[in-house]
Write a protein that holds these residues in place. Structure first.
Motif, PDB file in Angstrom:
ATOM      1  N   VAL A  86       0.541  -1.019  -0.122  1.00  0.00           N
ATOM      2  CA  VAL A  86      -0.125  -0.274   0.037  1.00  0.00           C
ATOM      3  C   VAL A  86       0.636   1.406  -0.175  1.00  0.00           C
ATOM      4  O   VAL A  86       1.839   1.257   0.761  1.00  0.00           O
ATOM      5  CB  VAL A  86      -1.317   0.101   1.159  1.00  0.00           C
TER       6      VAL A  86
ATOM      7  N   LEU B 133      -1.226  -1.364  -4.784  1.00  0.00           N
ATOM      8  CA  LEU B 133      -1.631  -0.274  -4.445  1.00  0.00           C
ATOM      9  C   LEU B 133      -2.018   1.243  -4.063  1.00  0.00           C
ATOM     10  O   LEU B 133      -0.996   1.873  -3.435  1.00  0.00           O
ATOM     11  CB  LEU B 133      -3.122  -0.663  -3.260  1.00  0.00           C
TER      12      LEU B 133
ATOM     13  N   SER C 293      -2.738   5.860  -5.035  1.00  0.00           N
ATOM     14  CA  SER C 293      -3.604   6.575  -5.919  1.00  0.00           C
ATOM     15  C   SER C 293      -2.264   7.680  -6.692  1.00  0.00           C
ATOM     16  O   SER C 293      -1.097   7.950  -6.245  1.00  0.00           O
ATOM     17  CB  SER C 293      -4.142   7.394  -5.296  1.00  0.00           C
TER      18      SER C 293
ATOM     19  N   MET D 136      -6.727   5.661  -7.550  1.00  0.00           N
ATOM     20  CA  MET D 136      -6.143   4.774  -6.500  1.00  0.00           C
ATOM     21  C   MET D 136      -6.776   3.239  -7.809  1.00  0.00           C
ATOM     22  O   MET D 136      -7.584   3.738  -8.813  1.00  0.00           O
ATOM     23  CB  MET D 136      -7.506   4.335  -5.885  1.00  0.00           C
TER      24      MET D 136
ATOM     25  N   CYS E  93      -5.439  -0.919  -8.116  1.00  0.00           N
ATOM     26  CA  CYS E  93      -4.871  -1.909  -7.041  1.00  0.00           C
ATOM     27  C   CYS E  93      -4.566  -2.891  -8.737  1.00  0.00           C
ATOM     28  O   CYS E  93      -5.259  -3.288  -9.366  1.00  0.00           O
ATOM     29  CB  CYS E  93      -6.269  -2.252  -6.879  1.00  0.00           C
TER      30      CYS E  93
ATOM     31  N   PRO F 218     -11.770  -0.105  -2.157  1.00  0.00           N
ATOM     32  CA  PRO F 218     -10.031   0.733  -1.706  1.00  0.00           C
ATOM     33  C   PRO F 218     -10.732   2.402  -1.612  1.00  0.00           C
ATOM     34  O   PRO F 218     -11.350   2.312  -2.511  1.00  0.00           O
ATOM     35  CB  PRO F 218      -9.220   0.402  -2.295  1.00  0.00           C
TER      36      PRO F 218
ATOM     37  N   ILE G  27      -8.894  -0.080   2.722  1.00  0.00           N
ATOM     38  CA  ILE G  27      -8.190   0.784   2.704  1.00  0.00           C
ATOM     39  C   ILE G  27      -8.502   1.529   2.708  1.00  0.00           C
ATOM     40  O   ILE G  27      -8.784   2.189   1.327  1.00  0.00           O
ATOM     41  CB  ILE G  27      -6.823  -0.018   1.526  1.00  0.00           C
ATOM     42  N   TYR G  28      -7.297   3.101   3.312  1.00  0.00           N
ATOM     43  CA  TYR G  28      -7.444   4.398   2.830  1.00  0.00           C
ATOM     44  C   TYR G  28      -5.757   4.911   2.755  1.00  0.00           C
ATOM     45  O   TYR G  28      -5.475   4.462   2.753  1.00  0.00           O
ATOM     46  CB  TYR G  28      -7.336   4.937   3.675  1.00  0.00           C
TER      47      TYR G  28
END
Length: 263
Positions: free
Chosen positions: A41, A81, A83, A96, A98, A141, A163-164
């Motif tokens: 992440v 993952l 952005s 974002m 993935c 996400p 997930i942030y």
């Protein structure tokens, strides 16, 4: 289906509006992680920092960053993952992505653009909530300012992991801490937040506070603030079922429907 999911949280500083240098630095960090990680992440806008000058850094879905992410996903046999700024059909998106080892890409465009910084003036808001499945885990996400809007994260899809990714400033980090824990508790899902550190091009300071919570809001990591670091957390699928079956909170939630207005 995998009984566990090993997730690497990458808390890092970002070079302002310099995708090439950010890819280079992140590549070095990712390469320090040995095998066994299922998902990496990265922060929000990991190629540029939270810029309101999208034309300087925007890429297409066939650009260098997506190609790099696909290479890393295949090399590490893990999802990548985070952005970045994407241009598409004449619009800019805080998107974002993935990216799976197979090369498959799931996209989520940030729904809540940050009006305080004028993000709504230069980026087009997303209109769809996205859930993707990896190794039998349903993952939702979301991006930064989305965190302040719990209805958008409401777990009506029975997802396992929320997930942030963010560029959340230090001056308001108490809200980041409180809301991430709340999202885990109210949705009975694992909740991970990855935030950057360091000064950005507008002299806003970021202190990280990247974190992972279990379904009861218990912290699983030991990530220090204000520090560039990578920490791997192990999530257990059985723990989700155990507490959902025992407590049954999600089944007692209010029924509702959400209308998303398209522009």
């Amino acid at each position: 289906m995998s009984k566990v999911l090993n997730v690497a949280l990458i808390q890092t500083a970002l070079v302002w509006e310099n995708p090439k240098e950010n890819r280079r630095l992140l590549n070095e960090k990712i390469n320090t992680v040995n095998s066994g990680v299922d998902l990496f992440v990265l922060p929000e806008m990991f190629t540029s920092g939270f810029t309101m000058n999208p034309s300087l850094v925007a890429e297409t879905m066939e650009g260098e960053t997506l190609s790099w992410l696909k290479e890393k996903a295949k090399e590490k046999n893990a999802v990548m993952l985070g952005s970045l700024v994407i241009t598409e059909n004449g619009n800019f998106y805080n998107r974002m992505v993935c990216v799976e080892p197979s090369g498959a890409v799931t996209c989520y465009d940030k729904r809540h653009t940050f009006t305080l910084a004028g993000e709504d003036k230069v980026y087009t808001a997303g209109t769809e909530k996205v859930i993707f499945n990896y190794k039998g885990w349903k993952i939702c996400p979301l991006v930064c300012y989305d965190l302040r809007f719990p209805v958008w994260a409401r777990n009506v899809e029975d997802y396992d992991l929320l997930i942030y990714v963010a560029n959340w400033p230090k001056v308001r980090v108490a809200a980041w801490d409180a809301l991430l824990q709340a999202r885990a508790i109210e949705n009975m899902a694992y909740c991970i937040g990855v935030n950057r550190v360091g000064l950005d091009g507008n002299n806003y300071e970021h202190s990280g506070h990247s974190v992972a919570y279990d379904v009861l809001g218990k912290r699983l990591d030991q990530i220090p603030e204000d520090t560039e670091t990578i920490e791997i957390v192990t999530l257990e699928k059985a723990a989700i079922k155990k507490y959902r079956d025992k407590l049954n909170f999600l089944n007692d939630a209010d029924a509702f429907s959400l209308k998303v207005q398209t522009q």
